[in-house]
Write a protein that holds these residues in place. Structure first.
Motif, PDB file in Angstrom:
ATOM      1  N   TYR A 224      14.460  49.588 116.380  1.00  0.00           N
ATOM      2  CA  TYR A 224      14.525  51.064 116.947  1.00  0.00           C
ATOM      3  C   TYR A 224      15.692  50.819 117.814  1.00  0.00           C
ATOM      4  N   GLU A 225      15.966  50.102 118.629  1.00  0.00           N
ATOM      5  CA  GLU A 225      17.123  49.779 119.705  1.00  0.00           C
ATOM      6  C   GLU A 225      18.212  50.040 118.648  1.00  0.00           C
ATOM      7  N   GLU A 226      18.462  49.527 117.494  1.00  0.00           N
ATOM      8  CA  GLU A 226      19.529  49.594 116.765  1.00  0.00           C
ATOM      9  C   GLU A 226      19.930  50.995 116.170  1.00  0.00           C
ATOM     10  N   SER A 227      18.795  51.714 115.836  1.00  0.00           N
ATOM     11  CA  SER A 227      18.804  53.019 115.231  1.00  0.00           C
ATOM     12  C   SER A 227      19.305  54.194 116.306  1.00  0.00           C
ATOM     13  N   LYS A 228      19.781  55.133 115.402  1.00  0.00           N
ATOM     14  CA  LYS A 228      20.165  56.248 116.261  1.00  0.00           C
ATOM     15  C   LYS A 228      19.247  56.983 117.110  1.00  0.00           C
ATOM     16  N   HIS A 229      17.930  56.567 116.790  1.00  0.00           N
ATOM     17  CA  HIS A 229      16.562  57.221 117.778  1.00  0.00           C
ATOM     18  C   HIS A 229      16.785  56.489 119.214  1.00  0.00           C
ATOM     19  N   GLY A 230      16.961  55.038 118.755  1.00  0.00           N
ATOM     20  CA  GLY A 230      17.020  53.870 120.244  1.00  0.00           C
ATOM     21  C   GLY A 230      18.235  54.303 120.884  1.00  0.00           C
ATOM     22  N   ILE A 231      19.280  54.486 120.253  1.00  0.00           N
ATOM     23  CA  ILE A 231      20.524  54.664 121.056  1.00  0.00           C
ATOM     24  C   ILE A 231      20.536  55.962 121.794  1.00  0.00           C
ATOM     25  N   ASN A 232      20.007  57.047 121.268  1.00  0.00           N
ATOM     26  CA  ASN A 232      19.727  58.247 121.930  1.00  0.00           C
ATOM     27  C   ASN A 232      18.757  58.324 123.102  1.00  0.00           C
TER      28      ASN A 232
END
Length: 480
Positions: A224-232
């Motif tokens: 999750y943290e690597e994904s765009k969702h987590g970044i956002n």
């Protein structure tokens, strides 16, 4: 004596009017306890001094605002297995889903139907064997300290009461999600809703899930943290309105989804659910992935079809994304899972199955190198790849996932398999050698494995060589 239940109308009214202690954490209990039950007043008068931290957390909670105190949750019947007499009242240290269901029946019903509720069934599994025997020893009151402090703290333990009434230290404290409680109920609400504050914000943040969903075999939090969702999320957490009582994606927040958004929380078209698998279509846990309803159907059970679960998840996705974006994502995800299944998982399982059936492995698990190799392939690398695809984390799909799956399969599993067959031949077991070799040759003759045997067609080799030359040409021209 039945557990005390606060009047529902009064509870709702109090919750609507807010939480006095939340506005003023340093409240004085004598001024604001007027509406508490007499039993809870007595509890609070003592625990305010003895357990100041717990008392303050409760004072910031919605429970406090609704006049739900210590006794309303901890009261026990005299005959309860874990009941203890305290200040002339019977209480239980453990607040189980059965207790929570007095005021939250729908949530408990949904949770009880979820895969989370089955997490305690790990007891006696292959994973638990690793913790009990391979990694540990049964020296802690007949249990393994590794399992007690490791596996069971996420999956849950069977909480046992000793003859003197104390809770067995090998099984408690424990807030594992599938905990088996003395009152017969399953689960631990505090696995996600940390006592005694039960903060909405805390339960909605990805860290709440990260206690268990991280690490080499199920790195959902890292994914999750690597994904765009987590970044956002981490870039815009101040716009997430995490403590709002109403929390509809696309209405109350739009910066990013959290784990709760996709798997549990309400959308414009879906209600809240405490069944975390209700919107999942694939199961990514076993060696070979299958649709999430496949096992139940095979057992003759009627369950929510995977197609309906996927449709519900798509409703979450389209709160922020277009329909075409969502449909294309699922095509990418499905194809990754199928590739993993067909190229590596099914062949690997058939090879291991042959060795077992031919009795070329001992009955003991994990005493031979190839068993560790196979376990790493599906349990660690294979899961990482699949979860990476499910949550859009490309590095986990590639370098932490399929690259390692491939290396494990071609460079470790196959040579170890061949070595076992040759050893069988040396021992005079020609039949096992011939049958095992035939199976491996059949697998490696498939188009996806021809590169490994050097038997690709000239056309395929030429096409790849041409692509490599074009890449080098582009790279060299760009670097000048």
């Amino acid at each position: 004596m039945k557990k005390y239940i606060a009047a529902i109308g009064f509870v709702i009214a109090c919750m609507l009017f807010g939480n006095v202690a939340h506005a003023n954490p340093e409240y004085k209990q004598t001024k604001v306890f007027a509406q508490l039950s007499e039993e809870s007043k007595k509890c609070a008068s003592c625990h305010e001094k003895k357990n100041r931290g717990l008392h303050q957390q409760w004072g910031r909670s919605k429970h406090y605002g609704a006049n739900v105190g210590c006794y309303e949750c901890h009261a026990a019947d005299k005959d309860d297995k874990d009941a203890i007499k305290h200040k002339n009242k019977y209480i239980s240290v453990i607040v189980s889903p059965k207790d929570c269901a007095q005021c939250h029946p729908d949530e408990v019903k949904e949770f009880s139907a979820s895969h989370h509720a089955d997490a305690g069934k790990i007891l006696g599994s292959l994973d638990n064997f690793l913790a009990e025997v391979v990694e540990g020893q049964l020296s802690f009151n007949g249990q393994s300290a590794v399992a007690v402090s490791g596996c069971w703290q996420c999956h849950g333990s069977e909480v046992k009461v000793l003859e003197n009434g104390d809770l067995d230290p090998t099984t408690f404290p424990n807030t594992g999600i599938g905990r088996i409680n003395p009152d017969g109920s399953i689960g631990s609400c505090t696995a996600c809703h940390q006592r005694h504050e039960f903060s909405l914000e805390q339960a909605r943040r990805p860290e709440a899930c990260g206690k268990c969903h991280l690490g080499p075999d199920h790195p959902q939090k890292e994914v999750y943290e690597e994904s765009k969702h987590g970044i956002n999320f981490y870039a815009n957490v101040d716009r997430m309105n995490l403590d709002n009582s109403k929390w509809i994606v696309g209405e109350d927040y739009d910066a990013a989804p959290t784990c709760a958004t996709c798997h549990m929380s309400a959308t414009k078209k879906l209600p809240i659910t405490h069944d975390v698998g209700d919107r999942i279509s694939w199961t990514l846990r076993p060696a070979i992935s299958e649709k999430v309803d496949a096992k139940a159907i095979a057992q003759g059970k009627e369950v929510k079809p995977w197609e309906d679960r996927r449709d519900d998840m798509k409703k979450v996705c389209t709160s922020c994304h277009t329909s075409q974006w969502t449909e294309n994502f699922y095509e990418q995800f499905d194809n990754l899972v199928v590739t993993y299944n067909e190229k590596f998982a099914k062949p690997g399982k058939s090879l291991m199955g042959f060795l077992t059936k031919a009795k070329l492995l001992t009955e003991q698990q994990f005493d031979e190198e190839i068993e560790w190799t196979w376990f790493y392939l599906w349990h660690h690398e294979g899961r990482r790849a699949r979860h990476g695809a499910a949550m859009m984390a490309p590095d986990y799909v590639q370098w932490h996932g399929m690259f390692e799956v491939a290396e494990r399969f071609y460079i470790e599993l196959i040579p170890q398999y061949r070595e076992i067959l040759h050893h069988a031949k040396e021992e005079g077991n020609e039949a096992a050698f011939n049958d095992g070799t035939k199976l491996l040759d059949e697998i490696l003759s498939r188009p996806e494995h021809l590169w490994f045997t050097g038997n690709e067609t000239h056309e395929v080799k030429s096409k790849r060589k041409k692509a490599q030359q074009e890449f080098k040409k582009r790279y060299l021209s760009e670097s000048k």
